[in-house]
Structures are given as C-alpha cells and as structure tokens.
Design an enzyme around this catalytic site. Structure first.
Site, short mmCIF file in Angstrom:
data_model
loop_
_atom_site.label_atom_id
_atom_site.label_comp_id
_atom_site.label_asym_id
_atom_site.label_seq_id
_atom_site.Cartn_x
_atom_site.Cartn_y
_atom_site.Cartn_z
N LYS A 75 0.82 -1.21 0.00
CA LYS A 75 0.00 0.00 0.00
C LYS A 75 0.85 1.26 0.00
CE LYS A 75 -4.30 -1.67 0.33
NZ LYS A 75 -5.52 -1.35 1.03
N ASP A 123 -8.12 0.05 6.81
CA ASP A 123 -7.94 -1.06 7.74
C ASP A 123 -6.56 -0.98 8.38
OD1 ASP A 123 -10.36 -2.60 7.51
OD2 ASP A 123 -9.74 -3.14 5.49
#
Length: 399
Positions: A75, A123
């Site tokens: 990410k 998350d």
C-alpha cells in the site's frame, strides 16, 4: 468456494481509461516518482523451489512487499503516490506551469501542500501510506479507522502526524463517514475504493501498484503461467491483472482472485455478474481484506482480466503465515502478515483440490506468481500466530 469468470466481458480489452491508467507509460511515471522517495529500493522476488516441488509445479515466486518504502506493505505504493500527484497537480494549476517531482520539496510547492488536507478510511496499510505521503509534502491528513483496526495499527499511522478518527462499525462504514466529513470540510478523499462519480483518485492509487508488477517482470526468470492475488476492494488484484494483460497480451497468465470467505465481495460480485455488497458477519483475521463492497473500477477491470475467483478460510490464512515462517527445505523464511500470504493460500487450496487444479490447468510446468502484500504490520499479533517474532523468523535464513 471456486468460480470461473463467466462474465460477458471476460478476456475483452480493458476500457480505454483503465488501459491508460495501467499502461506501460503510466507505470514508468510511477517508477520515476519512486526515484525521489526516501527508502526506495526494489523489493525482493523470493523463489520457493521446495514448496514448488512439494506441490508439483515448476516454480513459485513471491514478490515480498514486507519492506516497501519502510511501511511494511504494498500500500506504500498507492496512497502516498496519489497524494503527491494531487499536490503536484494543484501546484501546476496555481503556478500555471507543469511542476515535476524534482520540485516537490520547493518552498512554493510546500506552501500549497500546507493548505491541503487528505483523508481516507483504512484497515491500516492504506491509511499509513496516505499519512506518510501527506507528511512528505507538508500537507495534513485525517485517517478514519473502524472498530476492528488494532491499536498497534492506529499508532503506526498516527506517527506520521495524522489526525485519527474512530468510526463505529465496519470498513465500509468508515468509508462513508470519511466521504461525508471530507465533503463538509473541503478535504480531499484519497480512497483505494471507488464509487459512482469517484474514480480518478482510486485509479491513481491503483496506478501506484503497477511498480511492483514492473519490478517482478524484470526479476522473474520467465513470465508466470498462474497468478493468485488477494482482494479486499480489489485494487491490487485489478492493478496486477490489468497491467499483466496489457504487457503480456495473449500470453498473460491464468489469473485467480482470492477473497476471505468471511468478506467475499468480489467472489459474490463475480457470481452475480455485477457489483454487490455482501452482509457483514463475523470478522476475519485477514483484517486488511475485510471489505464488503468492491471498488467499481477494480471490478470493471477484473471482469475482463481475471479468470477465476476463489475463497479461503481463516485457518488457510494462519497456516500460510506459519508455513512461510517455517519453510520446507531449501526455501527462505518470509515474514507475512495476516493478509499478506492470502494469494499463496489460494494457490495451496487450489492445487490440493483436483477439480480446481484441473479447471486452472495447473501442472508440473506451471510457474506461479503471488504477492506477499504485507509483513508483520502488527508485530504482537504476528508473534501470537506464528510463535516467533519477525526478527526471529528472518534470522533463520533458508531452511
């Protein structure tokens, strides 16, 4: 559960906008951007010949994103890249000329960045990337986390100066709240999921992920014949599948999307033939993949570029963490978080089922590619599951 892609768009060319987003030129731009990032280095491609022999395939290669840009997850390539691109675009508009990465840390650009606030729901890993990107350019960030995000992951984001906002409910609830507050306060949402009318920024996030595919294709001895990539909202799966389809064309590998059984939004979308939201149930240990509605952009790409959809259970995810930490003879140990090895877990589940194995044409000459999407992003939780710290696992070297 296993499902072949029966969508009418299967194997068709990507839509022009999606093809441009994931094209070679766009991926080259991402790699240019990375040359200006601290801690940038190509992540390793790890060969697992022992596991390949044990499962009866020719090769297994793992692109290990556990150390990407010091953030411990793939990410790091997406959120920060989107933030930096958006700041440079705003600076270009205000100054009436094109501003390149080379000017990112100039006083003029920093002054513009200081007037901007970037927000997202997460998350854990995406929020860390957005917060780091904002800190790099001098902007502010506000990160929305749902009740299932661990305190350790919240602290890991907050260290980049982000304002942390807790939201009751699931990831999807935090996405909605982030969008609502951002609109009220004129913040810029940098989401890794998309919805009607909001596609460009998630597209930039996905574009950032193409760097890992470019690196892997340079590192791997021969292109893969089979790829298994895990999915939350679908961004990483779509980026990998779409870029491989563009680069390899008719020679592209058989591509399988792997979902947690408890949050199988892409599997159910593939079954329905259109985006669906699955009901919330018991939380999954695969926390970074606990999403109940797919990204519209990701599904549009996967409906064309994915060949199959597969779900894995909780024990599959835990087992593959332990298996990577305690590899078969000759293979190196790999630190993989709760969501990191899910693609490999999908392959192991597929090869153990004769019907699925045959449906995917997996054989002794198959070359399998997966991505370890995260390292031990919650080290305490990792040690509970694996029985050793990340440092202890890495000290073992090859088995």
């Amino acid at each position: 559960m296993f499902l072949r892609n029966a969508h009418s768009d299967h194997r068709r060319a990507l839509e022009p906008a999606d093809a441009d987003m994931l094209a070679l030129e766009a991926a080259a731009d991402v790699e240019h951007h990375l040359q200006y990032r601290d801690h940038h280095a190509e992540t390793p491609l790890v060969s697992l010949p022992g596991l390949a022999a044990a499962t009866g395939v020719g090769a297994i290669h793992v692109k290990d994103e556990g150390q990407r840009l010091g953030l411990g997850s793939f990410k790091a390539l997406g959120g920060a890249y989107a933030v930096i691109r958006l700041v440079l675009e705003e600076a270009s508009v205000r100054q009436g000329r094109t501003i390149d990465m080379a000017a990112l840390h100039s006083s003029d650009v920093r002054q513009i960045a200081e007037s901007m606030t970037f927000a997202c729901a997460t998350d854990g890993n995406h929020g860390r990337s957005v917060a780091q990107g904002a800190q790099l350019v001098g902007a502010r960030s506000a990160i929305f986390v749902h009740s299932g995000v661990s305190d350790a992951r919240v602290r890991a984001i907050a260290r980049f100066g982000a304002e942390m906002i807790r939201v009751e409910g699931s990831y999807d609830d935090s996405v909605q709240e982030a969008a609502r507050v951002a609109e009220e306060r004129n913040w810029t949402i940098v989401s890794d999921t998309s919805w009607p009318g909001y596609e460009r920024i998630p597209g930039l996030v996905m574009q950032g992920y193409t760097a890992l595919v470019r690196e892997a294709l340079r590192q791997i001895p021969a292109p893969p014949t089979h790829v298994f990539i895990q999915a939350g909202v679908g961004g990483i799966a779509a980026a990998v599948a779409g870029h491989l389809a563009i680069v390899l064309g008719d020679e592209r590998p058989v591509f399988t999307v792997v979902d947690p059984a408890r949050a199988a939004c892409l599997f159910e979308t593939a079954r329905a033939g259109h985006p669906v939201k699955v009901p919330h149930g018991e939380p999954t240990v695969m926390a970074m993949l606990e999403c109940y509605e797919p990204s519209r952009v990701a599904w549009r790409i996967l409906s064309r570029a994915a060949d199959a959809f597969l779900t894995v259970d909780e024990e599959d995810a835990l087992s593959v963490m332990r298996r990577l930490a305690n590899p078969v003879a000759g293979d190196p140990a790999v630190v993989s978080g709760e969501s990191g090895g899910v693609g490999l877990a999908g392959f192991l589940k597929a090869v153990a089922d004769p019907e699925v194995k045959a449906a995917l044409s997996i054989g002794k000459e198959s070359r399998v590619f997966v991505v370890n999407t995260e390292g031990a992003t919650d080290p305490g939780r990792y040690q509970e599951i694996v029985g050793a710290s990340p440092a202890e696992v890495l000290s073992r070297g090859a088995a």
